[in-house]
Every structure is written in C-alpha cells, then in structure tokens.
Design an enzyme around this catalytic site. Structure first.
Site, PDB file in Angstrom:
ATOM      1  N   GLY A  11      33.879  60.231  13.109  1.00  0.00           N
ATOM      2  CA  GLY A  11      34.756  59.719  12.059  1.00  0.00           C
ATOM      3  C   GLY A  11      34.515  60.425  10.738  1.00  0.00           C
ATOM      4  N   PHE A  12      35.202  59.950   9.731  1.00  0.00           N
ATOM      5  CA  PHE A  12      35.136  60.576   8.405  1.00  0.00           C
ATOM      6  C   PHE A  12      33.699  60.562   7.851  1.00  0.00           C
ATOM      7  CE2 PHE A  12      35.770  59.181   3.767  1.00  0.00           C
ATOM      8  CZ  PHE A  12      35.530  60.463   3.266  1.00  0.00           C
ATOM      9  N   ILE A  13      33.161  59.383   7.612  1.00  0.00           N
ATOM     10  CA  ILE A  13      31.835  59.314   6.982  1.00  0.00           C
ATOM     11  C   ILE A  13      30.770  59.820   7.958  1.00  0.00           C
ATOM     12  CG2 ILE A  13      30.107  57.766   5.947  1.00  0.00           C
ATOM     13  CD1 ILE A  13      32.442  55.943   5.083  1.00  0.00           C
ATOM     14  N   TYR A 175      39.390  42.192   9.142  1.00  0.00           N
ATOM     15  CA  TYR A 175      38.446  43.311   9.002  1.00  0.00           C
ATOM     16  C   TYR A 175      37.253  42.883   8.139  1.00  0.00           C
ATOM     17  CZ  TYR A 175      36.428  47.577   7.073  1.00  0.00           C
ATOM     18  OH  TYR A 175      35.546  48.543   6.658  1.00  0.00           O
ATOM     19  N   LYS A 179      33.130  42.444   9.070  1.00  0.00           N
ATOM     20  CA  LYS A 179      32.016  43.112   8.371  1.00  0.00           C
ATOM     21  C   LYS A 179      30.989  42.078   7.900  1.00  0.00           C
ATOM     22  CE  LYS A 179      32.969  47.357   8.894  1.00  0.00           C
ATOM     23  NZ  LYS A 179      32.037  48.274   9.543  1.00  0.00           N
TER      24      LYS A 179
HETATM   25  N1  LIG Z   1      35.994  54.969   4.446  1.00  0.00           N
HETATM   26  C1  LIG Z   1      35.807  53.947   3.634  1.00  0.00           C
HETATM   27  O1  LIG Z   1      36.276  53.946   2.494  1.00  0.00           O
HETATM   28  C2  LIG Z   1      34.988  52.757   4.085  1.00  0.00           C
HETATM   29  C3  LIG Z   1      34.821  51.686   3.173  1.00  0.00           C
HETATM   30  C4  LIG Z   1      34.071  50.590   3.577  1.00  0.00           C
HETATM   31  C5  LIG Z   1      33.485  50.554   4.823  1.00  0.00           C
HETATM   32  N2  LIG Z   1      33.689  51.604   5.694  1.00  0.00           N
HETATM   33  C6  LIG Z   1      33.040  51.534   7.002  1.00  0.00           C
HETATM   34  O2  LIG Z   1      32.349  52.769   7.225  1.00  0.00           O
HETATM   35  C7  LIG Z   1      32.396  53.105   8.605  1.00  0.00           C
HETATM   36  C8  LIG Z   1      32.966  54.501   8.798  1.00  0.00           C
HETATM   37  O3  LIG Z   1      34.285  54.523   8.244  1.00  0.00           O
HETATM   38  P1  LIG Z   1      35.215  55.812   8.307  1.00  0.00           P
HETATM   39  O4  LIG Z   1      36.110  55.758   7.127  1.00  0.00           O
HETATM   40  O5  LIG Z   1      34.380  56.999   8.554  1.00  0.00           O
HETATM   41  O6  LIG Z   1      36.093  55.447   9.589  1.00  0.00           O
HETATM   42  P2  LIG Z   1      36.537  56.353  10.828  1.00  0.00           P
HETATM   43  O7  LIG Z   1      37.595  55.567  11.537  1.00  0.00           O
HETATM   44  O8  LIG Z   1      36.866  57.723  10.371  1.00  0.00           O
HETATM   45  O9  LIG Z   1      35.218  56.410  11.715  1.00  0.00           O
HETATM   46  C9  LIG Z   1      34.856  55.402  12.633  1.00  0.00           C
HETATM   47  C10 LIG Z   1      34.503  56.057  13.940  1.00  0.00           C
HETATM   48  O10 LIG Z   1      34.120  55.026  14.863  1.00  0.00           O
HETATM   49  C11 LIG Z   1      34.606  55.381  16.124  1.00  0.00           C
HETATM   50  N3  LIG Z   1      34.769  54.178  16.948  1.00  0.00           N
HETATM   51  C12 LIG Z   1      35.691  53.195  16.789  1.00  0.00           C
HETATM   52  N4  LIG Z   1      35.557  52.287  17.762  1.00  0.00           N
HETATM   53  C13 LIG Z   1      34.528  52.686  18.537  1.00  0.00           C
HETATM   54  C14 LIG Z   1      33.938  52.170  19.713  1.00  0.00           C
HETATM   55  N5  LIG Z   1      34.381  51.040  20.279  1.00  0.00           N
HETATM   56  N6  LIG Z   1      32.893  52.844  20.266  1.00  0.00           N
HETATM   57  C15 LIG Z   1      32.450  54.000  19.719  1.00  0.00           C
HETATM   58  N7  LIG Z   1      32.991  54.546  18.609  1.00  0.00           N
HETATM   59  C16 LIG Z   1      34.023  53.891  18.022  1.00  0.00           C
HETATM   60  C17 LIG Z   1      35.944  56.048  15.860  1.00  0.00           C
HETATM   61  O11 LIG Z   1      36.384  56.859  16.953  1.00  0.00           O
HETATM   62  C18 LIG Z   1      35.666  56.821  14.582  1.00  0.00           C
HETATM   63  O12 LIG Z   1      35.310  58.151  14.867  1.00  0.00           O
HETATM   64  C19 LIG Z   1      33.191  52.005   9.292  1.00  0.00           C
HETATM   65  O13 LIG Z   1      32.289  51.050   9.784  1.00  0.00           O
HETATM   66  C20 LIG Z   1      34.013  51.415   8.159  1.00  0.00           C
HETATM   67  O14 LIG Z   1      34.366  50.077   8.412  1.00  0.00           O
HETATM   68  C21 LIG Z   1      34.415  52.699   5.347  1.00  0.00           C
END
Ligand SMILES: NC(=O)c1ccc[n+]([C@@H]2O[C@H](COP(=O)([O-])OP(=O)(O)OC[C@H]3O[C@@H](n4cnc5c(N)ncnc54)[C@H](O)[C@@H]3O)[C@@H](O)[C@H]2O)c1
Length: 343
Positions: A11-13, A175, A179
C-alpha cells in the site's frame, strides 16, 4: 540486521516503510493480499519502489503479474508474502518459517465513505484481520507491534488540536469504529500477553504513491488534466496533512521505541500540528501545477469529519518526532514526482 514484518506493504504508507527499513539494512517481509480497494497495478508499482527496484514491468494479467512480482522482489532482502490477514493458517505458516523481530501493521481497508457502503467487510478485515495477527503474534512469541490507527477516531472534533488523552467514543463512520476497536484489542493483548504496542494515529498522509481515493491525489490528477473537481462542503473543512516522509520517520521512531522499552502501550498522534483548509489545499495545488481548477460544489459528505489537527507533543516527547515538510513543499515534491511518473 533485523527482520521486520510489514502488513499492507504494497500500500501507500507500507511501501515507503519497506523502502526505509531496507535502506537501514533490515530484512523485510511484506504481507499483503493486494485487496481490490484500488488497482493492483498501483500496488505492484509501490512494491517495486518499496523494494528499491526501478525495472519496467511487462503487464499481463493480475495473477501472472503478482507471481512475477514475487520472483522479482524475493531475490533481495525482501520477501513478498501474498496472503490475507484474515487467514490464520497463512500467518502461522509464515511465522513458523520466519523469525520476526517486530511487526508494523498497516494492512486495512482504509477510506471512510466505502466503509459506510460495506461496514461488515471493514469489520472483517480491520478488526478480525487485526485479531488474527495478534493471535499469531501470541502463538509465535512476537512481542513488538506498531499499528496504524487514524485521526478519524476523534470523530467530529472542534477546530483545535486533538490530544491522545481525550475520550474517543463517538466515531462517525464504521472505518473509524474499526480503528478504535484495534486500539482496544491492542491494549488487551498488551495486558494479557506483554506485547509492546505503539498505536499510531495518522493524520491524512500524502505524497508519492498516495491512495487514489484521497483528495490530494484526485485533485492533482483532475486539475492537471483540466477535468472538473468536485468540492464537498463550503471549503472551510480542514485537515492536518502530513507528508509521507514525516509519517515514515514517526513510524520508524515508534518501532525503535517499542523495541527499546518493555511493558509499553502508547497511543500516539502522528500529524504536523498544523491545519490546511480545503480552499487552501486547492489553491496550493493550483499554484504547484500552474493551472486553475474547474470546481463543482457539492454538499458535505456524511461520515467525513470537519476538522483534524494533531497535538504532537506526545510523539515529540516519547520518541523525538519532529515533522519537517511544510504543506507547500510537500505538494511541490508530490507534483514533481507525479509529473515524472506520468511523462
Ligand atoms: N493514508 C492515510 O492518510 C491514513 C490516515 C489514517 C490511517 N491510515 C491507515 O494507515 C494504513 C495504511 O494506509 P494506506 O493509505 O497506505 O492504505 P493502502 O490501502 O494504500 O494500504 C493498505 C494495504 O493493505 C492491504 N490489505 C487490505 N486488506 C488486506 C488483507 N485482508 N490482508 C492483507 N493485506 C490487506 C492492501 O492491499 C493495501 O496494500 C491503514 O491501516 C490505514 O487505515 C492511513
């Protein structure tokens, strides 16, 4: 060299975190199921970038592409494990074959609005999936855990900094509620099994590879191509936007903190301590791109909070977190990256 597991590393982060851990000389195991929340090809690109590979990719279909990706990246200090965190057998098999020093748990279904459409799926992945992971940690004696929470747990907060000591019992989307559930389950496993936990509340993270559903990514794409941009609300809503490098610094520092301490469970905000209104966000992107947005106003969306702003004193005090990238600089960096990729 240590071995860290990153869930959601495609994913992104997560992809930025993998990259950083590799740069620091560690081995990385990325568990990700390439969920269909957005195009798997963006995640393939994330993994390649995260593993430090710049090779082109000859796209075929999803199955073939993912198999080929595995062989490409698994040659390095990087193991891609395409698995679902809802599958306890897959987690067991992995942790039987690998000695893991700590886990950074980022895998989730993110996004507020889709969680209103599909709350049960969000519960299944974010809550059950997280419990599966905690259970696997208990069974395999893994004791260090950094977990992604979210600023959304603060609900509809006034336009003032949110602090970790505040009660967060009014989440306004499924959501956000998932969390909050992860925060609580993390405490239970800390209490019962001595797992050391840093629960990080991220505040809207942006930068190269940002999720396509997030506003900054969408606005840059639409303004660049001259398409209409839908603006929800009157533009006065605001967010504490955090550049990805600052978030990754916070995650790595939190990991070091849980590794260096015993008997810790901490919830920590990772934002900037500032805030940017929707209007200012659009203006900054317009300036960065050198183009004007064609705006279409729509009513506010249900489930979205109005304001977010982090009090970051705790992160600074616990592990020296100090975000450095201003919003204007972050947008400039992001646009440079975006234009480089699109050329
Ligand atoms: N990006 C933001 O601004 C933000 C803000 C607050 C919290 N978050 C949290 O940070 C984390 C990462 O966010 P992101 O923006 O990188 O999201 P993202 O969707 O880019 O990354 C999440 C990854 O989790 C994987 N995933 C989803 N379901 C899965 C499963 N059942 N088994 C295995 N892998 C699975 C996805 O394929 C994806 O690659 C998440 O938990 C999100 O809730 C992000």
């Amino acid at each position: 060299m240590k071995t860290y597991c990153v869930t959601g590393g495609a994913g992104f982060i997560g992809s930025h975190v993998c990259r950083r851990l590799l740069e620091e000389g560690h081995r990385v195991i990325n568990i990700d199921n390439f969920s269909e929340f957005y195009d798997y090809r963006l995640k393939v690109a994330n993994v390649l970038r995260g593993a430090g590979l710049s090779a082109g990719f000859d796209w075929k279909d999803r199955e073939q592409d993912l198999r080929r990706l595995e062989t490409m990246v698994n040659e390095r200090q990087y193991r891609l494990c395409i698995a679902d965190i809802r599958d306890p057998h897959a987690l067991d098999a992995l942790f039987q074959s690998e000695q893991v020093d700590g886990i950074i748990h980022l895998a989730a279904l993110a996004g507020v609005r889709p969680s209103i459409e599909n709350p049960l799926l969000y519960e299944e992945v974010n809550v059950r999936g997280t419990m599966n992971l905690l259970e696997a940690m208990r069974r395999h004696g893994i004791r260090k855990w950094v977990c992604a929470s979210s600023s959304s747990v603060y609900g509809n907060h006034p336009d003032s900094p949110c602090s970790e000591s505040e009660a967060v019992d009014k989440p306004i989307s499924p959501y956000a509620a998932t969390k909050k559930a992860c925060e609580e389950m993390g405490f239970t496993y800390h209490h019962l099994y001595g797992i050391d936990v840093a629960m990080l509340r991220f505040f809207t993270v942006y930068g190269p590879g940002q999720r396509p559903d997030l506003a900054i990514n969408k606005f840059i794409r639409l303004i660049e191509s001259g398409d209409e941009v839908t603006l929800y609300g009157d533009g006065s809503t605001s967010r504490d936007y955090t550049y990805i490098d600052d978030t990754v610094n916070g995650i790595i520092r939190a990991l070091a903190y849980v590794e260096q301490h015993e008997q810790v469970y901490e919830i920590v905000n990772l934002g900037t301590g500032g805030t940017v209104s929707l209007h200012t966000m659009v203006k900054t992107i317009e300036e960065g791109l050198g183009k004007r947005a064609r705006l279409k106003a729509m009513p506010e969306q249900v489930g979205d909070v109005n304001h977010t702003m982090a009090n970051i004193a705790k992160a600074a005090e616990l592990f020296g977190y100090a975000p450095k990238i201003s919003f204007a600089d972050g947008i400039r960096k992001y646009i440079n990256w975006y234009r480089g990729v699109m050329q």
